[in-house]
Design a protein around this motif. Sequence first.
Motif, PDB file in Angstrom:
ATOM      1  N   THR A   1      44.444  95.306 107.221  1.00 54.35           N
ATOM      2  CA  THR A   1      45.788  95.604 107.717  1.00 54.35           C
ATOM      3  C   THR A   1      46.724  94.396 107.708  1.00 54.35           C
ATOM      4  N   PHE A   2      46.183  93.188 107.613  1.00 57.43           N
ATOM      5  CA  PHE A   2      47.025  91.985 107.626  1.00 57.43           C
ATOM      6  C   PHE A   2      46.976  91.318 106.257  1.00 57.43           C
ATOM      7  N   SER A   3      48.137  90.874 105.788  1.00 57.68           N
ATOM      8  CA  SER A   3      48.252  90.310 104.439  1.00 57.68           C
ATOM      9  C   SER A   3      48.670  88.855 104.467  1.00 57.68           C
ATOM     10  N   ASP A   4      48.396  88.189 103.338  1.00 60.05           N
ATOM     11  CA  ASP A   4      48.952  86.860 103.112  1.00 60.05           C
ATOM     12  C   ASP A   4      50.454  87.068 102.931  1.00 60.05           C
ATOM     13  N   MET A   5      51.241  86.393 103.715  1.00 67.94           N
ATOM     14  CA  MET A   5      52.690  86.596 103.687  1.00 67.94           C
ATOM     15  C   MET A   5      53.299  86.204 102.347  1.00 67.94           C
ATOM     16  N   ALA A   6      52.595  85.418 101.546  1.00 61.88           N
ATOM     17  CA  ALA A   6      53.091  85.086 100.206  1.00 61.88           C
ATOM     18  C   ALA A   6      53.192  86.335  99.344  1.00 61.88           C
ATOM     19  N   ASN A   7      52.419  87.379  99.678  1.00 60.00           N
ATOM     20  CA  ASN A   7      52.476  88.633  98.927  1.00 60.00           C
ATOM     21  C   ASN A   7      53.571  89.570  99.438  1.00 60.00           C
ATOM     22  N   ILE A   8      54.221  89.202 100.531  1.00 60.69           N
ATOM     23  CA  ILE A   8      55.220  90.082 101.139  1.00 60.69           C
ATOM     24  C   ILE A   8      56.625  89.493 101.046  1.00 60.69           C
ATOM     25  N   ILE A   9      56.731  88.196 101.300  1.00 62.72           N
ATOM     26  CA  ILE A   9      58.052  87.556 101.220  1.00 62.72           C
ATOM     27  C   ILE A   9      58.058  86.637 100.003  1.00 62.72           C
ATOM     28  N   GLY A  10      59.212  86.402  99.468  1.00 61.75           N
ATOM     29  CA  GLY A  10      59.328  85.561  98.281  1.00 61.75           C
ATOM     30  C   GLY A  10      59.051  84.100  98.579  1.00 61.75           C
ATOM     31  N   ALA A  11      58.796  83.348  97.520  1.00 63.01           N
ATOM     32  CA  ALA A  11      58.483  81.930  97.657  1.00 63.01           C
ATOM     33  C   ALA A  11      59.621  81.151  98.323  1.00 63.01           C
ATOM     34  N   ASP A  12      60.870  81.498  97.996  1.00 64.23           N
ATOM     35  CA  ASP A  12      62.007  80.806  98.615  1.00 64.23           C
ATOM     36  C   ASP A  12      62.058  81.072 100.111  1.00 64.23           C
ATOM     37  N   ASP A  13      61.834  82.329 100.502  1.00 66.05           N
ATOM     38  CA  ASP A  13      61.833  82.694 101.919  1.00 66.05           C
ATOM     39  C   ASP A  13      60.677  82.008 102.636  1.00 66.05           C
ATOM     40  N   LEU A  14      59.533  81.982 102.010  1.00 67.78           N
ATOM     41  CA  LEU A  14      58.358  81.340 102.585  1.00 67.78           C
ATOM     42  C   LEU A  14      58.642  79.853 102.844  1.00 67.78           C
ATOM     43  N   ALA A  15      59.297  79.199 101.912  1.00 68.74           N
ATOM     44  CA  ALA A  15      59.600  77.773 102.040  1.00 68.74           C
ATOM     45  C   ALA A  15      60.597  77.490 103.163  1.00 68.74           C
ATOM     46  N   ARG A  16      61.444  78.461 103.503  1.00 73.23           N
ATOM     47  CA  ARG A  16      62.436  78.274 104.565  1.00 73.23           C
ATOM     48  C   ARG A  16      61.871  78.512 105.962  1.00 73.23           C
ATOM     49  N   ARG A  17      60.707  79.120 106.045  1.00 75.33           N
ATOM     50  CA  ARG A  17      60.119  79.443 107.353  1.00 75.33           C
ATOM     51  C   ARG A  17      59.624  78.187 108.060  1.00 75.33           C
ATOM     52  N   LEU A  18      59.631  78.251 109.376  1.00 70.15           N
ATOM     53  CA  LEU A  18      59.155  77.160 110.208  1.00 70.15           C
ATOM     54  C   LEU A  18      57.628  77.199 110.271  1.00 70.15           C
ATOM     55  N   PHE A  19      56.981  76.077 109.961  1.00 67.89           N
ATOM     56  CA  PHE A  19      55.533  75.915 110.077  1.00 67.89           C
ATOM     57  C   PHE A  19      55.290  74.903 111.191  1.00 67.89           C
ATOM     58  N   ILE A  20      54.578  75.316 112.244  1.00 66.06           N
ATOM     59  CA  ILE A  20      54.357  74.429 113.382  1.00 66.06           C
ATOM     60  C   ILE A  20      52.860  74.328 113.688  1.00 66.06           C
ATOM     61  N   THR A  21      52.480  73.206 114.273  1.00 68.84           N
ATOM     62  CA  THR A  21      51.068  72.961 114.550  1.00 68.84           C
ATOM     63  C   THR A  21      50.723  73.056 116.033  1.00 68.84           C
ATOM     64  N   ALA A  22      51.658  73.516 116.840  1.00 65.83           N
ATOM     65  CA  ALA A  22      51.410  73.723 118.264  1.00 65.83           C
ATOM     66  C   ALA A  22      52.165  74.977 118.698  1.00 65.83           C
ATOM     67  N   VAL A  23      51.582  75.684 119.637  1.00 66.26           N
ATOM     68  CA  VAL A  23      52.267  76.857 120.185  1.00 66.26           C
ATOM     69  C   VAL A  23      53.376  76.338 121.095  1.00 66.26           C
ATOM     70  N   PRO A  24      54.611  76.807 120.912  1.00 69.95           N
ATOM     71  CA  PRO A  24      55.719  76.312 121.731  1.00 69.95           C
ATOM     72  C   PRO A  24      55.491  76.552 123.225  1.00 69.95           C
ATOM     73  N   LYS A  25      55.913  75.599 124.013  1.00 69.20           N
ATOM     74  CA  LYS A  25      55.837  75.704 125.468  1.00 69.20           C
ATOM     75  C   LYS A  25      56.552  76.991 125.904  1.00 69.20           C
TER      76      LYS A  25
END
Length: 137
Positions: A40-64
């Motif tokens: 039921t869950f997909s790699d988001m690279a298969n759902i959103i385009g590469a440009d959109d993927l590159a604009r997304r925020l990637f974070i290494t901690a869960v926000p407070k």
Amino acid sequence: MHTILFMPGTIKVFCSKSDSNSIASIASKLGEIIEGRSITFSDMANIIGADDLARRLFITAVPKDTKRVQVKGYHIVKGTPFLFCTCINDTGNVLTRKEGSKTESYAEVFISHCAVLTSLNKFDYVFWSPSRSPLVA
């Protein structure tokens, strides 16, 4: 696992209460998602385009102030697994934070799998809402 039905539509959102009895099963499900074993869950690279993927925020901690996360998918960057999530505060709203003159929204961001796992004891719920169609950036 609980099912919440949002009215008047027919949108079903499944969630798991994050407590000492369920953390192991939630962690196991997150592992299945990251490993691509969840149908039921997909790699988001298969759902959103590469440009959109590159604009997304990637974070290494869960926000407070995150009390709940809505897991929508995953993506792996240079061997590091990330979960595509929306962070929700204790009042049920999407988490936002003022950063300088700009307000940052934590809707549809990538959070490292490790950060989500180590924060499970801080959440009251984890929502399961797989993305199947293109999202708005």
